[in-house]
Design an enzyme around this catalytic site. Structure first.
Site, PDB file in Angstrom:
ATOM      1  N   SER A  22      37.939  36.720  31.610  1.00 31.25           N
ATOM      2  CA  SER A  22      38.713  36.283  32.784  1.00 31.25           C
ATOM      3  C   SER A  22      40.133  35.835  32.449  1.00 31.25           C
ATOM      4  O   SER A  22      41.067  36.214  33.166  1.00 31.25           O
ATOM      5  CB  SER A  22      37.977  35.160  33.522  1.00 31.25           C
ATOM      6  N   LYS A  71      26.992  27.998  38.929  1.00 31.38           N
ATOM      7  CA  LYS A  71      27.242  28.765  40.155  1.00 31.38           C
ATOM      8  C   LYS A  71      26.494  28.244  41.391  1.00 31.38           C
ATOM      9  O   LYS A  71      26.936  28.453  42.509  1.00 31.38           O
ATOM     10  CB  LYS A  71      26.886  30.251  39.937  1.00 31.38           C
ATOM     11  N   GLU A  83      30.908  33.047  54.036  1.00 31.57           N
ATOM     12  CA  GLU A  83      29.696  33.720  54.503  1.00 31.57           C
ATOM     13  C   GLU A  83      28.960  34.384  53.324  1.00 31.57           C
ATOM     14  O   GLU A  83      27.742  34.270  53.189  1.00 31.57           O
ATOM     15  CB  GLU A  83      30.099  34.787  55.535  1.00 31.57           C
ATOM     16  N   ASN A 155      11.485  44.107  38.648  1.00 35.92           N
ATOM     17  CA  ASN A 155      11.802  43.026  37.715  1.00 35.92           C
ATOM     18  C   ASN A 155      10.638  42.785  36.769  1.00 35.92           C
ATOM     19  O   ASN A 155       9.486  43.053  37.093  1.00 35.92           O
ATOM     20  CB  ASN A 155      12.120  41.731  38.479  1.00 35.92           C
TER      21      ASN A 155
HETATM   22  P1  ATR Z   1      22.628  37.383  35.491  1.00 37.63           P
HETATM   23  O1  ATR Z   1      23.339  36.165  35.978  1.00 37.63           O
HETATM   24  O2  ATR Z   1      23.454  38.262  34.591  1.00 37.63           O
HETATM   25  O3  ATR Z   1      21.976  38.146  36.590  1.00 37.63           O
HETATM   26  P2  ATR Z   1      20.073  36.226  34.856  1.00 37.63           P
HETATM   27  O4  ATR Z   1      20.127  35.487  36.162  1.00 37.63           O
HETATM   28  O5  ATR Z   1      19.643  35.491  33.629  1.00 37.63           O
HETATM   29  O6  ATR Z   1      21.483  36.854  34.504  1.00 37.63           O
HETATM   30  O7  ATR Z   1      19.129  37.527  35.065  1.00 37.63           O
HETATM   31  C1  ATR Z   1      18.817  38.385  34.027  1.00 37.63           C
HETATM   32  C2  ATR Z   1      17.920  39.525  34.547  1.00 37.63           C
HETATM   33  O8  ATR Z   1      17.633  40.406  33.448  1.00 37.63           O
HETATM   34  C3  ATR Z   1      16.566  39.068  35.086  1.00 37.63           C
HETATM   35  O9  ATR Z   1      16.148  39.930  36.113  1.00 37.63           O
HETATM   36  C4  ATR Z   1      15.665  39.219  33.848  1.00 37.63           C
HETATM   37  O10 ATR Z   1      14.295  39.403  34.138  1.00 37.63           O
HETATM   38  P3  ATR Z   1      13.305  38.123  34.354  1.00 37.63           P
HETATM   39  O11 ATR Z   1      13.547  37.655  35.756  1.00 37.63           O
HETATM   40  O12 ATR Z   1      11.937  38.672  34.153  1.00 37.63           O
HETATM   41  O13 ATR Z   1      13.693  37.115  33.314  1.00 37.63           O
HETATM   42  C5  ATR Z   1      16.220  40.500  33.279  1.00 37.63           C
HETATM   43  N1  ATR Z   1      15.913  40.644  31.841  1.00 37.63           N
HETATM   44  C6  ATR Z   1      16.474  39.970  30.809  1.00 37.63           C
HETATM   45  N2  ATR Z   1      15.943  40.386  29.623  1.00 37.63           N
HETATM   46  C7  ATR Z   1      15.027  41.349  29.935  1.00 37.63           C
HETATM   47  C8  ATR Z   1      14.139  42.171  29.159  1.00 37.63           C
HETATM   48  N3  ATR Z   1      14.120  42.095  27.823  1.00 37.63           N
HETATM   49  N4  ATR Z   1      13.358  43.052  29.819  1.00 37.63           N
HETATM   50  C9  ATR Z   1      13.382  43.148  31.154  1.00 37.63           C
HETATM   51  N5  ATR Z   1      14.194  42.400  31.951  1.00 37.63           N
HETATM   52  C10 ATR Z   1      14.998  41.507  31.351  1.00 37.63           C
END
Ligand code: ATR
Length: 291
Positions: A22, A71, A83, A155
């Protein structure tokens, strides 16, 4: 532009912020647009958020971005939210209007703008979203707002997909929804997907060999979007490109969400396309190609 007594400060607060792009993006844009402002990144953990907000108000800092882990918590300190921020339930941009703090969310808007940039129409589309975290929430809410026909969320943790779907449904009841476990996805019940968006961190540096979904589920007419920008071309995008799909990486979304924040702070339209084109040639972004 030199710093003087009129220079305005904008900033990012979050933890950790050491890898953030950023400051590069905003300072480049301020310079290019002759705006007498600088942008700094401040390391602020959750224990310092309250004091940080008091400091921002005391110094009359006109605007700031908010990243992990603030956030959602930042909303407690704001006087009003937009919104989009209300829909998403998170804020990444704050504007200080005469001491009142107004929250916005430009993550989803940046994503949508990056699609319209490529002349991709969203109305009536069938979209498959991988992941249910913060980025997925911002993107899926905005896709629903733009009038897609169907949203399917995959997910690893199924309960999070279900919760996200329920939250979107409350605001956009007419869309068709479904969700399933990322590992158990079966193409048989998911024909005709127009756009797949990877919002998981799977495939991100340093784990570039990982792929979030088997490429056999993707046909060549599907647009494949990966919001990761390190590396610029993930294994998922490489495989999709080999299949003949139109691919999009996360760089434009990153830049657009930053520039839309700037438009909010400055209350003026910027020539976004031109700044993006200039930015994409800059070393600090090109260096990502080495990952
Ligand atoms: P961001 O703010 O970048 O969205 P986050 O809120 O931590 O980061 O979300 C990360 C996403 O990647 C989630 O959907 C996570 O799945 P989970 O809800 O099961 O934790 C997914 N994710 C991270 N590592 C993963 C992995 N090794 N395999 C599958 N999904 C993964």
């Amino acid at each position: 532009m030199d710093i003087n007594s009129d220079t305005k400060l904008y900033c990012l607060i979050g933890h950790p912020i050491s890898k953030s792009l950023s400051p590069y993006i905003h300072n480049f844009s301020f310079n290019k647009n002759n705006i007498n402002a600088k942008y700094l990144a401040f390391e602020v953990d959750k224990y310092k958020l309250k004091d940080c907000i008091s400091g921002i108000k005391a110094l009359d800092i006109k605007g700031f971005n908010v990243t992990i882990p603030h956030k959602v918590d930042i909303i407690n300190y704001l006087d009003d939210i937009s919104e989009e921020a209300k829909l998403i339930g998170a804020v990444n941009t704050v504007k200080n209007v005469n001491g009142k703090l107004i929250g916005y969310n430009t993550d989803g808007l940046g994503f949508i703008k990056s699609l319209y940039d490529k002349k991709i129409d969203l109305e009536g589309k069938n979209v498959l979203i991988l992941g249910s975290g913060g980025a997925s929430r911002a993107i899926s809410m905005m896709l629903a707002k733009e009038g897609v026909r169907k949203i399917h969320i995959l997910n690893r943790t199924i309960d999070k997909a279900k919760k996200l779907i329920n939250d979107i449904k409350k605001n956009f009841p007419k869309i068709e929804y479904s969700y399933s476990n990322l590992a158990e996805f079966n193409i048989n019940n998911q024909q005709d997907i127009d756009i797949i968006i990877n919002c998981t961190s799977v495939g991100m540096y340093p784990d570039e060999n990982e792929i979030p979904l088997d490429i056999k589920f993707i046909n060549q007419n599907t647009i494949v979007y990966d919001i990761i920008y390190k590396p610029l071309k993930t294994k998922f995008l490489k495989k999709a490109e080999e299949k003949g799909c139109l691919i999009i990486n996360g760089l434009k979304m990153l830049i657009y969400q930053a520039l839309i924040s700037e438009e909010i702070w400055l209350n003026k339209k910027l020539d976004l396309e031109n700044i993006v084109m200039a930015l994409e040639k800059q070393d600090f972004l090109l260096k990502n190609r080495n990952y």
